[in-house]
Design an enzyme around this catalytic site. Sequence first.
Site, mmCIF file in Angstrom:
data_model
loop_
_atom_site.group_PDB
_atom_site.id
_atom_site.type_symbol
_atom_site.label_atom_id
_atom_site.label_comp_id
_atom_site.label_asym_id
_atom_site.label_seq_id
_atom_site.Cartn_x
_atom_site.Cartn_y
_atom_site.Cartn_z
ATOM 1 N N TYR A 34 0.856 -1.191 0.000
ATOM 2 C CA TYR A 34 0.000 0.000 0.000
ATOM 3 C C TYR A 34 0.890 1.238 0.000
ATOM 4 O O TYR A 34 1.853 1.329 0.766
ATOM 5 C CB TYR A 34 -0.898 0.009 1.245
ATOM 6 C CG TYR A 34 -1.786 1.221 1.359
ATOM 7 C CD1 TYR A 34 -2.808 1.457 0.445
ATOM 8 C CD2 TYR A 34 -1.620 2.145 2.397
ATOM 9 C CE1 TYR A 34 -3.640 2.574 0.560
ATOM 10 C CE2 TYR A 34 -2.446 3.260 2.527
ATOM 11 C CZ TYR A 34 -3.459 3.465 1.607
ATOM 12 O OH TYR A 34 -4.273 4.565 1.722
ATOM 13 N N ASP A 45 9.173 2.714 -0.191
ATOM 14 C CA ASP A 45 8.148 3.360 0.618
ATOM 15 C C ASP A 45 8.377 2.949 2.069
ATOM 16 O O ASP A 45 8.010 1.858 2.489
ATOM 17 C CB ASP A 45 6.757 2.952 0.126
ATOM 18 C CG ASP A 45 5.663 3.676 0.903
ATOM 19 O OD1 ASP A 45 5.984 4.299 1.939
ATOM 20 O OD2 ASP A 45 4.499 3.609 0.470
ATOM 21 N N LYS A 55 4.172 8.708 9.050
ATOM 22 C CA LYS A 55 3.970 8.070 10.350
ATOM 23 C C LYS A 55 4.987 8.566 11.395
ATOM 24 O O LYS A 55 4.853 9.681 11.861
ATOM 25 C CB LYS A 55 3.931 6.547 10.187
ATOM 26 C CG LYS A 55 2.766 6.165 9.248
ATOM 27 C CD LYS A 55 2.359 4.729 9.205
ATOM 28 C CE LYS A 55 1.018 4.576 8.498
ATOM 29 N NZ LYS A 55 1.061 3.970 7.182
HETATM 30 C C1 LIG Z 1 0.408 4.470 5.867
HETATM 31 C C2 LIG Z 1 1.131 4.248 4.609
HETATM 32 C C3 LIG Z 1 1.011 5.133 3.533
HETATM 33 C C4 LIG Z 1 0.024 6.271 3.523
HETATM 34 O O1 LIG Z 1 0.288 7.227 4.479
HETATM 35 P P1 LIG Z 1 -0.893 8.214 4.935
HETATM 36 O O2 LIG Z 1 -0.224 9.136 5.892
HETATM 37 O O3 LIG Z 1 -1.948 7.343 5.536
HETATM 38 O O4 LIG Z 1 -1.379 8.893 3.710
HETATM 39 C C5 LIG Z 1 1.834 4.940 2.448
HETATM 40 N N1 LIG Z 1 2.709 3.927 2.404
HETATM 41 C C6 LIG Z 1 2.844 3.048 3.405
HETATM 42 C C7 LIG Z 1 3.854 1.962 3.324
HETATM 43 C C8 LIG Z 1 2.046 3.168 4.539
HETATM 44 O O5 LIG Z 1 2.156 2.275 5.520
#
Ligand SMILES: *Cc1c(COP(=O)(O)O)cnc(C)c1O
Length: 440
Positions: A145, A240, A268
Amino acid sequence: MTARLRSHEAFARAQRLIPGGVNSPARAFGAVGGEPIFFQSGLGQHLTDVDGHRYLDYIGSWGPMILGHRHPRVVAAIDEALSRGTSYGAPTEAESGLAEQIIEAVPSIEKVRMVSSGTEAAMSGVRLARGATGRELIIKFAGNYHGHADSLLVAAGSSAATLGVPNSPGVTAGTAKDTLVLEYNDPAGLEEAFKSHGDAIAAVLMEPVVGNMGLVVPTPEFLKAARSLTEKHGSVLLFDEVMTGFRLAYGGAQELHGVTPDLTTLGKIVGGGLPLGAYGGRADLMDQVLPAGKVFQAGTLSGNPLAVAAGSATLAELKEHSPYADLDRRGRRLEEGLRSAAEAADLPVWVARVGSMLTIFFQPGWLADGASPQPVTGWKTASLSDTDRYARFFWGLIDHGIYFPCSQFEALFFSTRHTDADIEQTIAAAAEVLHTLRPA
Ligand SMILES: *Cc1c(COP(=O)(O)O)cnc(C)c1O
């Protein structure tokens, strides 16, 4: 546990006002059934719901709260920033302070741009990769994601190298066709994709340890293939690390693996519980972002003073009092405890863990004599999980005051505030619940 009457009423009200009653779908408990719990406060490793029940928190706001809730140093930093102002729409010195911390921490990052969410970071990273290479295709992996930007909301029904199909109404086929979705941990599939499309691939985008289909660990061969194929074909390798950054090691999964991507996205933890994301990497790439270069990206609240203060304090604390060895030790104990409890209940599970992230995958069927659990290596294997049994496990733990992820396909997180006793209490509660999930 006693009734959650006030949560029930709060949810009824929210459903009249907010789609599905929540501002982000993972909160709605759709994957485990029942109604979401509404919270009023958090402190350290605990959350308190609106009915006054206390829970041991294994979500940590889905990752940011590595120091636990209301860490004194983070609260003090936010207070101090707040006393001066909440937003200026103009640069501050504190932003360079946080940029220095990020660049020092994350091996691949030479320059960094701050945004307000992980979604924005991933979207901007992909735009930069396309702008810099002049190519359109991106490769992502099923079950990874990267936030909800259109071109990343694409999944494949099979592990074959298919052109993406949108998995949300509103994402156009035109957008989706520029995203190629492959199976994680399949170096041969990746090589095949580069053979067919190599000179059109702008970027390979991946979670370097996946948290978003439950925890899935990459093999060294897979990472090596991703690094060497992108290098060979002039594509950008984009890690990511929104979830793994400052979580698995201070320098993220790339420090752990010893693999250096071209671009990295953060979110995060980097915002310490406030809305902040970032993307960064090679200076020659980052210098193509406006106004240094031509790739457009902007934000009214980017580098917001409160978020920068919270992030900066969080990173300073993690650096000065490195928690990673302790987190790993507690994580190992939790992993072993859950695995033996499942074995004692004759339940086939695959427990995956890195540091303070963990998933217990409930496998289909009963464990045949002597058979070992099947490794979960990607979406093909993760998606076989027995989600009904996971749902019962989740609610059983709630009755013990333990708040695990409300989906089989989300990793749990614990904080520096979780004690050895908390871990033991969790294992004991899980053992009781797992016992009730045995066959009749
Ligand atoms: C949480 C997450 C996102 C999205 O971040 P948001 O602050 O919710 O938009 C993107 N990539 C990864 C790997 C994530 O865990």
